[in-house]
Design a protein around this motif. Structure first.
Motif, PDB file in Angstrom:
ATOM      1  N   ALA A 118       0.788  -1.228   0.000  1.00 57.33           N
ATOM      2  CA  ALA A 118       0.000   0.000   0.000  1.00 57.33           C
ATOM      3  C   ALA A 118       0.826   1.286   0.000  1.00 57.33           C
ATOM      4  O   ALA A 118       0.503   2.215  -0.751  1.00 57.33           O
ATOM      5  N   PRO A 119       1.888   1.421   0.813  1.00 59.74           N
ATOM      6  CA  PRO A 119       2.636   2.682   0.771  1.00 59.74           C
ATOM      7  C   PRO A 119       3.165   3.006  -0.628  1.00 59.74           C
ATOM      8  O   PRO A 119       3.104   4.153  -1.068  1.00 59.74           O
ATOM      9  N   ALA A 120       3.672   1.985  -1.334  1.00 56.33           N
ATOM     10  CA  ALA A 120       4.187   2.224  -2.683  1.00 56.33           C
ATOM     11  C   ALA A 120       3.056   2.556  -3.655  1.00 56.33           C
ATOM     12  O   ALA A 120       3.195   3.439  -4.519  1.00 56.33           O
ATOM     13  N   THR A 121       1.922   1.860  -3.544  1.00 58.72           N
ATOM     14  CA  THR A 121       0.788   2.127  -4.417  1.00 58.72           C
ATOM     15  C   THR A 121       0.271   3.548  -4.227  1.00 58.72           C
ATOM     16  O   THR A 121      -0.016   4.262  -5.194  1.00 58.72           O
ATOM     17  N   LEU A 122       0.145   3.969  -2.976  1.00 56.90           N
ATOM     18  CA  LEU A 122      -0.334   5.324  -2.699  1.00 56.90           C
ATOM     19  C   LEU A 122       0.622   6.376  -3.257  1.00 56.90           C
ATOM     20  O   LEU A 122       0.187   7.395  -3.799  1.00 56.90           O
ATOM     21  N   ALA A 123       1.913   6.113  -3.128  1.00 56.33           N
ATOM     22  CA  ALA A 123       2.894   7.062  -3.678  1.00 56.33           C
ATOM     23  C   ALA A 123       2.745   7.175  -5.193  1.00 56.33           C
ATOM     24  O   ALA A 123       2.822   8.274  -5.759  1.00 56.33           O
ATOM     25  N   GLU A 124       2.514   6.050  -5.863  1.00 55.32           N
ATOM     26  CA  GLU A 124       2.301   6.069  -7.314  1.00 55.32           C
ATOM     27  C   GLU A 124       1.063   6.888  -7.674  1.00 55.32           C
ATOM     28  O   GLU A 124       1.084   7.713  -8.592  1.00 55.32           O
ATOM     29  N   MET A 125      -0.032   6.646  -6.964  1.00 58.43           N
ATOM     30  CA  MET A 125      -1.283   7.342  -7.290  1.00 58.43           C
ATOM     31  C   MET A 125      -1.187   8.839  -7.021  1.00 58.43           C
ATOM     32  O   MET A 125      -1.723   9.651  -7.779  1.00 58.43           O
ATOM     33  N   ARG A 126      -0.504   9.206  -5.945  1.00 61.51           N
ATOM     34  CA  ARG A 126      -0.368  10.638  -5.640  1.00 61.51           C
ATOM     35  C   ARG A 126       0.427  11.356  -6.716  1.00 61.51           C
ATOM     36  O   ARG A 126       0.208  12.539  -6.977  1.00 61.51           O
ATOM     37  N   GLY A 127       1.351  10.635  -7.343  1.00 60.98           N
ATOM     38  CA  GLY A 127       2.171  11.240  -8.384  1.00 60.98           C
ATOM     39  C   GLY A 127       1.573  11.162  -9.771  1.00 60.98           C
ATOM     40  O   GLY A 127       2.182  11.648 -10.733  1.00 60.98           O
ATOM     41  N   ALA A 128       0.395  10.556  -9.900  1.00 60.17           N
ATOM     42  CA  ALA A 128      -0.223  10.378 -11.225  1.00 60.17           C
ATOM     43  C   ALA A 128      -1.732  10.585 -11.119  1.00 60.17           C
ATOM     44  O   ALA A 128      -2.472   9.645 -10.815  1.00 60.17           O
ATOM     45  N   PRO A 129      -2.214  11.808 -11.348  1.00 59.72           N
ATOM     46  CA  PRO A 129      -3.650  12.072 -11.246  1.00 59.72           C
ATOM     47  C   PRO A 129      -4.500  11.200 -12.173  1.00 59.72           C
ATOM     48  O   PRO A 129      -5.683  10.981 -11.891  1.00 59.72           O
ATOM     49  N   ASP A 130      -3.906  10.683 -13.252  1.00 57.82           N
ATOM     50  CA  ASP A 130      -4.654   9.838 -14.183  1.00 57.82           C
ATOM     51  C   ASP A 130      -4.381   8.347 -13.950  1.00 57.82           C
ATOM     52  O   ASP A 130      -4.656   7.522 -14.828  1.00 57.82           O
ATOM     53  N   HIS A 131      -3.858   7.988 -12.786  1.00 55.63           N
ATOM     54  CA  HIS A 131      -3.553   6.585 -12.490  1.00 55.63           C
ATOM     55  C   HIS A 131      -4.824   5.749 -12.632  1.00 55.63           C
ATOM     56  O   HIS A 131      -5.885   6.120 -12.096  1.00 55.63           O
ATOM     57  N   PRO A 132      -4.752   4.594 -13.327  1.00 62.19           N
ATOM     58  CA  PRO A 132      -5.964   3.782 -13.540  1.00 62.19           C
ATOM     59  C   PRO A 132      -6.652   3.343 -12.261  1.00 62.19           C
ATOM     60  O   PRO A 132      -7.882   3.217 -12.220  1.00 62.19           O
ATOM     61  N   LEU A 133      -5.896   3.128 -11.199  1.00 59.08           N
ATOM     62  CA  LEU A 133      -6.526   2.686  -9.963  1.00 59.08           C
ATOM     63  C   LEU A 133      -7.385   3.786  -9.344  1.00 59.08           C
ATOM     64  O   LEU A 133      -8.388   3.503  -8.683  1.00 59.08           O
ATOM     65  N   ARG A 134      -7.032   5.050  -9.560  1.00 56.96           N
ATOM     66  CA  ARG A 134      -7.851   6.150  -9.050  1.00 56.96           C
ATOM     67  C   ARG A 134      -9.280   6.046  -9.601  1.00 56.96           C
ATOM     68  O   ARG A 134     -10.256   6.267  -8.877  1.00 56.96           O
ATOM     69  N   ARG A 135      -9.380   5.699 -10.879  1.00 58.21           N
ATOM     70  CA  ARG A 135     -10.697   5.570 -11.518  1.00 58.21           C
ATOM     71  C   ARG A 135     -11.463   4.382 -10.964  1.00 58.21           C
ATOM     72  O   ARG A 135     -12.680   4.427 -10.801  1.00 58.21           O
ATOM     73  N   ASP A 136     -10.742   3.305 -10.641  1.00 62.26           N
ATOM     74  CA  ASP A 136     -11.408   2.063 -10.231  1.00 62.26           C
ATOM     75  C   ASP A 136     -11.776   2.031  -8.744  1.00 62.26           C
ATOM     76  O   ASP A 136     -12.675   1.280  -8.352  1.00 62.26           O
ATOM     77  N   LEU A 137     -11.092   2.800  -7.924  1.00 59.80           N
ATOM     78  CA  LEU A 137     -11.287   2.692  -6.474  1.00 59.80           C
ATOM     79  C   LEU A 137     -12.751   2.804  -6.035  1.00 59.80           C
ATOM     80  O   LEU A 137     -13.212   2.015  -5.197  1.00 59.80           O
ATOM     81  N   PRO A 138     -13.516   3.770  -6.551  1.00 64.09           N
ATOM     82  CA  PRO A 138     -14.903   3.895  -6.077  1.00 64.09           C
ATOM     83  C   PRO A 138     -15.771   2.676  -6.397  1.00 64.09           C
ATOM     84  O   PRO A 138     -16.851   2.521  -5.809  1.00 64.09           O
ATOM     85  N   ARG A 139     -15.331   1.827  -7.297  1.00 69.66           N
ATOM     86  CA  ARG A 139     -16.111   0.646  -7.667  1.00 69.66           C
ATOM     87  C   ARG A 139     -15.903  -0.504  -6.685  1.00 69.66           C
ATOM     88  O   ARG A 139     -16.628  -1.498  -6.736  1.00 69.66           O
ATOM     89  N   PHE A 140     -14.928  -0.392  -5.804  1.00 67.63           N
ATOM     90  CA  PHE A 140     -14.695  -1.416  -4.791  1.00 67.63           C
ATOM     91  C   PHE A 140     -15.454  -1.055  -3.509  1.00 67.63           C
ATOM     92  O   PHE A 140     -15.507   0.110  -3.117  1.00 67.63           O
ATOM     93  N   ASP A 141     -16.003  -2.063  -2.859  1.00 67.88           N
ATOM     94  CA  ASP A 141     -16.737  -1.834  -1.618  1.00 67.88           C
ATOM     95  C   ASP A 141     -15.805  -1.481  -0.465  1.00 67.88           C
ATOM     96  O   ASP A 141     -16.214  -0.777   0.466  1.00 67.88           O
ATOM     97  N   ILE A 142     -14.586  -1.999  -0.521  1.00 75.39           N
ATOM     98  CA  ILE A 142     -13.624  -1.737   0.546  1.00 75.39           C
ATOM     99  C   ILE A 142     -12.217  -2.046   0.043  1.00 75.39           C
ATOM    100  O   ILE A 142     -12.045  -2.829  -0.907  1.00 75.39           O
ATOM    101  N   VAL A 143     -11.233  -1.425   0.655  1.00 71.72           N
ATOM    102  CA  VAL A 143      -9.824  -1.720   0.403  1.00 71.72           C
ATOM    103  C   VAL A 143      -9.264  -2.414   1.640  1.00 71.72           C
ATOM    104  O   VAL A 143      -9.407  -1.912   2.761  1.00 71.72           O
ATOM    105  N   PHE A 144      -8.666  -3.580   1.443  1.00 71.34           N
ATOM    106  CA  PHE A 144      -7.878  -4.225   2.487  1.00 71.34           C
ATOM    107  C   PHE A 144      -6.411  -4.026   2.126  1.00 71.34           C
ATOM    108  O   PHE A 144      -6.047  -4.012   0.944  1.00 71.34           O
ATOM    109  N   THR A 145      -5.572  -3.861   3.129  1.00 72.60           N
ATOM    110  CA  THR A 145      -4.147  -3.698   2.871  1.00 72.60           C
ATOM    111  C   THR A 145      -3.336  -4.637   3.747  1.00 72.60           C
ATOM    112  O   THR A 145      -3.784  -5.080   4.798  1.00 72.60           O
ATOM    113  N   TYR A 146      -2.142  -4.902   3.278  1.00 67.79           N
ATOM    114  CA  TYR A 146      -1.158  -5.748   3.961  1.00 67.79           C
ATOM    115  C   TYR A 146      -0.720  -5.125   5.286  1.00 67.79           C
ATOM    116  O   TYR A 146      -0.198  -5.791   6.139  1.00 67.79           O
TER     117      TYR A 146
END
Length: 362
Positions: A118-146
């Motif tokens: 998760a820390p690495a994923t969040l860093a990627e998303m913060r640096g890329a406003p068009d990151h594909p996961l940003r678009r997909d996140l609202p479609r998930f009911d919840i995020v679990f992390t390691y």
């Protein structure tokens, strides 16, 4: 019995796949609670040629070809599940697979994004406003992390996740336990971890620098990639260590070392699988310092904490066999009492039950 489709890197192989024991422990414990789990993993990165286990009785494993057609067929299976899990770091067209699974999941199915870095994923998303996961996140009911604690929870919520809950690494007592020492792993300090760009500088600081400072001591490094690097003469590189040898690797050296990757060390609250594996085997564990360690093991009593390589060398200089065994026993008792995958599966099952009721009765 509820059906879960779990899309991850690999359940069968730990080869270039540090999440393997995390998946195994969690899914075995979920199966014991009545979940019917199918794990979908791609045939990539030579993982199938380096299996640690064969498909277990507690989980079906569907290996799919690393191709466009293989991805499509794997994603089609999402339509049969009550709960659909997509993990990070799968290793083949992760963004395309995530989209395909989301499109095929039944409207009433729970959708979970499970981030094992998760820390690495969040860093990627913060640096890329068009990151594909940003678009997909609202479609998930919840995020679990390691792992990751409150910083990761806040980070995911700020980027659009409905909710985020850390599901920390833990111990599977059926796979990690005390064994007799093995001469193959004899050393004063052992470290097990693949050579990765965001780990190498910290391995230099916490492992290789102490080795140079203590030329009379024996150091052992396991994991892929280290044989291609220049190492001090008192450091022995043994390559990939299968999970079947992890217990012996952990208990044979006087102490074993945990070194967090850069992002996890900076974020804290992200104990690696090896922390619980080593403690479960009764090993004396030395770890680099990171925020939150006291939530899992008591520094100085159940784990030894070093802020830099100099402190690692100081610890090795005074640590005797009796003290190492005492720390190992204390760590094992703490982990067995509070941090097994049985504990984690209880938490996950309860949360999924509440989410399902929310979906039925919004």
């Amino acid at each position: 019995m509820q059906r879960m489709a779990f899309y991850g890197s690999s359940l069968l192989s730990s080869y270039w796949n540090g999440a393997a024991t995390y998946y195994r422990g969690l899914i075995r414990a979920l199966a014991a609670r009545g979940w019917d789990v199918t794990f979908h993993e791609p045939d990539v990165w030579e993982r199938q040629a380096h299996r640690d286990i064969e498909p277990p009785e507690w989980c079906r494993v569907a290996v799919w070809e690393g191709s466009t057609e293989g991805l499509r067929r794997a994603a089609d299976h999402a339509r049969h599940a009550d709960v659909v899990v997509v993990a990070s770091g799968i290793g083949y067209c992760d963004d395309a697979l995530r989209r395909a699974v989301l499109e095929r999941a039944r409207p009433e199915a729970l959708r979970i994004w499970w981030d094992v870095d998760a820390p690495a994923t969040l860093a990627e998303m913060r640096g890329a406003p068009d990151h594909p996961l940003r678009r997909d996140l609202p479609r998930f009911d919840i995020v679990f992390t390691y792992g990751g604690g409150q910083p990761v929870i806040d980070g995911y919520r700020a980027l659009g996740a409905r909710d985020c809950v850390p599901v920390y690494n833990a111990l599977d007592p059926q796979t990690h336990f005390p064994v007799e020492p093995d001469p193959r792993f004899a050393a004063d300090l052992g470290f097990l971890g693949n050579r990765l760009p965001d780990r190498e500088a910290r391995v230099e600081e916490f492992f290789l620098a102490p080795a140079r400072a203590l030329p009379a001591r024996r150091f052992l490094i396991g994991g892929s990639g280290w044989d291609q690097r220049a190492l001090p003469e008192n450091v022995r590189a043994i390559g990939h260590v299968g999970t079947g040898d992890h217990n012996a690797f952990n208990v044979t050296p006087r102490a074993v070392l945990n070194i967090a990757r850069d992002s996890m060390a900076q974020n804290g609250f992200s104990p690696a699988t090896r922390v619980f594996e080593a403690a479960g085997a009764g090993a004396c564990l030395i770890t680099d310092a990171w925020a939150g360690i006291e939530l899992f093991l008591a520094p100085g009593q159940e784990v030894l904490v070093a802020r830099d390589g100099h402190e690692v060398a100081e610890i090795l200089g005074t640590l005797d066999e009796a003290e190492a065994r005492r720390i190992g026993r204390a760590a094992r008792a703490r982990i067995l009492a509070a941090h097994t995958y049985h504990n984690r599966a209880e938490e996950v099952s309860a949360l999924l039950g509440r989410l399902a009721q929310r979906e039925l009765h919004p």
